[in-house]
Enzyme design. Structure first.
Site, PDB file in Angstrom:
ATOM      1  N   LYS A   1      15.927  21.645 -11.190  1.00  0.00           N
ATOM      2  CA  LYS A   1      15.280  20.363 -11.483  1.00  0.00           C
ATOM      3  C   LYS A   1      16.186  19.362 -12.208  1.00  0.00           C
ATOM      4  O   LYS A   1      16.997  19.719 -13.053  1.00  0.00           O
ATOM      5  CB  LYS A   1      14.032  20.587 -12.350  1.00  0.00           C
ATOM      6  CG  LYS A   1      12.883  21.258 -11.646  1.00  0.00           C
ATOM      7  CD  LYS A   1      12.310  20.465 -10.480  1.00  0.00           C
ATOM      8  CE  LYS A   1      11.526  19.259 -10.927  1.00  0.00           C
ATOM      9  NZ  LYS A   1      10.207  19.594 -11.459  1.00  0.00           N
TER      10      LYS A   1
ATOM     11  N   SER B   1      14.713  21.289 -16.367  1.00  0.00           N
ATOM     12  CA  SER B   1      13.506  22.063 -16.608  1.00  0.00           C
ATOM     13  C   SER B   1      13.895  23.386 -17.252  1.00  0.00           C
ATOM     14  O   SER B   1      14.951  23.940 -16.953  1.00  0.00           O
ATOM     15  CB  SER B   1      12.793  22.308 -15.283  1.00  0.00           C
ATOM     16  OG  SER B   1      11.979  23.458 -15.374  1.00  0.00           O
TER      17      SER B   1
ATOM     18  N   HIS C   1       0.835  -1.225   0.000  1.00  0.00           N
ATOM     19  CA  HIS C   1       0.000   0.000   0.000  1.00  0.00           C
ATOM     20  C   HIS C   1       0.863   1.265   0.000  1.00  0.00           C
ATOM     21  O   HIS C   1       0.426   2.311   0.474  1.00  0.00           O
ATOM     22  CB  HIS C   1      -0.946   0.042   1.201  1.00  0.00           C
ATOM     23  CG  HIS C   1      -1.677  -1.242   1.446  1.00  0.00           C
ATOM     24  ND1 HIS C   1      -2.939  -1.488   0.969  1.00  0.00           N
ATOM     25  CD2 HIS C   1      -1.293  -2.375   2.096  1.00  0.00           C
ATOM     26  CE1 HIS C   1      -3.322  -2.706   1.326  1.00  0.00           C
ATOM     27  NE2 HIS C   1      -2.337  -3.264   2.004  1.00  0.00           N
TER      28      HIS C   1
ATOM     29  N   GLU D   1       9.743   8.030 -16.735  1.00  0.00           N
ATOM     30  CA  GLU D   1       8.381   8.531 -16.971  1.00  0.00           C
ATOM     31  C   GLU D   1       7.902   8.201 -18.381  1.00  0.00           C
ATOM     32  O   GLU D   1       6.753   7.807 -18.596  1.00  0.00           O
ATOM     33  CB  GLU D   1       8.340  10.043 -16.757  1.00  0.00           C
ATOM     34  CG  GLU D   1       8.509  10.441 -15.297  1.00  0.00           C
ATOM     35  CD  GLU D   1       8.634  11.950 -15.165  1.00  0.00           C
ATOM     36  OE1 GLU D   1       7.623  12.612 -14.950  1.00  0.00           O
ATOM     37  OE2 GLU D   1       9.758  12.466 -15.308  1.00  0.00           O
TER      38      GLU D   1
END
Ligand code: ARG
Length: 461
Positions: free
Chosen positions: A282, A276, A155, A289
């Site tokens: 970043k 970024s 979980h 992804e």
């Protein structure tokens, strides 16, 4: 004039020509198409359906066309529809009307089926090799970091301590099943369709066994209608790819979470991350992804082809031309994902202190405390309740299980003795799980040995 233009009085509408053509994408099959045609031609000569001299001319012509196409010299046109007609047209341009004999006893329906089988077989083997490569990267990363202990999650809540290596190896076994699934499907892609003609077989005395053995096929389709209308082997490739992408997508999810500032369990190499345009600080895990994102298109291609096929009457229908773009895109997608993942994993830096810190001051050893009471004779359900109350007490007092004194433990349950607290360090929890397939180092080492032997065995095959 079209190769099939005999019965037509009018030209094809330009939009129809564009809509109907598959050449923009099926040119990718030229190598298979020419190899298949060569085998067909040799068979025709062997059976006396064409003569030896004609076959020589056809074979020589096809060899030259193959070289021209290798060099990208052939201009493709929508008017010529597909790769099959391009090769045939070029052949007659080169060797004259005798080129027109190549299509004897054959239809584009069994021809395209043959090309697709050859293509899928080739790509299965390449995929299998790339999966093996990624599995090797996983085993190496696991083996190099056998001392790293981290929380295992259920979980996405800290559950029990595990070895980082154990977590990684779970993906090895998923990929092992993927590799086996692809190899297993090879056997069903290995049926040879040529000789089915348009759908009913052919009036010429073809030798299908000869074509199969020339092209390295293990079996023949037993039914000509099945041969030209079967795309199960494409569906299986797409389905195997979809399942494999599920695994890569889940791995991506783990990598993305681990790489977040909140977790900080791993650091991804600069070469495998991107920045970024607005936030200078970043460093994003784009590769993971994108792999997760590309899983969607692979699922889509499987759904797409299932849907194309579900309503088709026998035998060939033009709908089936829709099998190609989804397959080609799937091949390209899974291959780059597999390559990138293997390369990225080779550069992953685990942050062992962060992993350990996440599990050291935590309740992840609660089960071990309960198991301790069970070994002292308490039924597990009661032990669970005792430890649950201790956890509740700690949470209320903002303490950890390790902070409890032995007196506090014996107060909660008289079965606790001095050695109870030895259950609590995360390494102890890991070491205690020596059940087969468990996370104890000795068991993980067994896994690694087994994994390596699978990789070596499969390379030898
Ligand atoms: N381009 C077609 C395909 O990809 C080849 C087979 C065409 N056959 C036909 N009868 N029109 O499926």
């Amino acid at each position: 004039m079209k190769l099939w233009g005999g019965r037509f009085a009018k030209e094809t509408d330009a939009l129809v020509e564009e809509f109907n053509a598959s050449i923009p994408f099926d040119k990718r099959l030229y190598e298979e198409d020419i190899r298949g045609s060569m085998a067909h031609c040799r068979m025709l000569a062997n059976q006396g359906i064409i003569c030896g001299d004609e076959a020589e001319q056809i074979l020589a012509g096809l060899a030259v066309i193959k070289e021209e196409m290798d060099r990208g010299e052939v201009e493709f046109s929508l008017a010529l529809e597909d790769i099959h007609m391009h090769v045939e047209k070029r052949l007659t341009e080169k060797i004259g009307p005798v080129g027109g004999k190549l299509h004897t006893g054959r239809s584009r329906n069994d021809q395209v089926a043959l090309d697709m089988h050859m293509y899928v077989k080739k790509e299965i083997l390449e995929t299998v090799a790339l999966i093996g490569n990624l599995q090797e990267a996983l085993v190496n990363l696991a083996e190099d970091n056998l001392d790293a202990v981290m929380p295992g999650y259920t979980h996405l809540q800290r559950a029990q301590p595990v070895l980082f290596a154990h977590h990684l190896l779970a993906y090895f076994w998923m990929l092992q099943r993927d590799r086996e699934r692809f190899l297993d499907s090879f056997g069903r892609a290995d049926w040879m369709p040529l000789g089915a003609g348009a759908l009913a077989g052919t009036t010429f005395p073809v030798d299908r066994e000869m074509v199969a053995s020339e092209l390295g096929f293990a079996k023949l389709y037993e039914n000509s209608m099945d041969a030209v209308s079967d795309r199960d082997f494409v569906l299986e490739f797409l389905s195997n790819s979809a399942i494999m992408m599920t695994h890569l997508s889940r791995l991506s999810e783990d990598i993305i979470i681990w790489n977040s500032q909140e977790f900080g369990f791993i650091t991804l190499d600069d070469a495998f991350t991107t920045g970024s345009s607005i936030m200078p600080q970043k460093k994003n895990p784009d590769v993971a992804e994108l792999v997760r994102g590309k899983t969607g298109r692979v699922y889509g291609h499987l759904m797409g082809l299932l849907t194309v096929l579900k309503g088709l009457p026998l035998a060939y229908n033009k709908d089936m031309q829709e099998d190609k773009e989804g397959l080609f895109d799937t091949v390209d997608t899974i291959k780059i994902c597999l390559r990138l993942y293997a390369a990225m994993l080779r550069t992953v830096e685990p942050n062992k202190e962060r992993m350990y810190a996440a599990v050291a001051r935590d309740f992840a050893s609660a089960t071990d405390l309960a198991d301790y009471l069970v070994r002292k004779g308490l039924p597990f359900r009661e032990a669970h309740a005792v430890v649950g109350q201790l956890v509740g007490k700690c949470v209320a007092e903002n303490r950890q299980l390790v902070d409890l004194t032995t007196e506090e433990l014996t107060e909660a349950c008289s079965h606790f003795e001095d050695d109870a607290k030895e259950m609590l360090p995360p390494e102890a929890c890991v070491e205690a799980r020596q059940s087969r397939g468990g996370t104890a180092r000795s068991e993980v080492e067994v896994q690694i040995r087994h994994a390596k032997s699978l990789l070596i065995n499969d390379q030898e095959k």
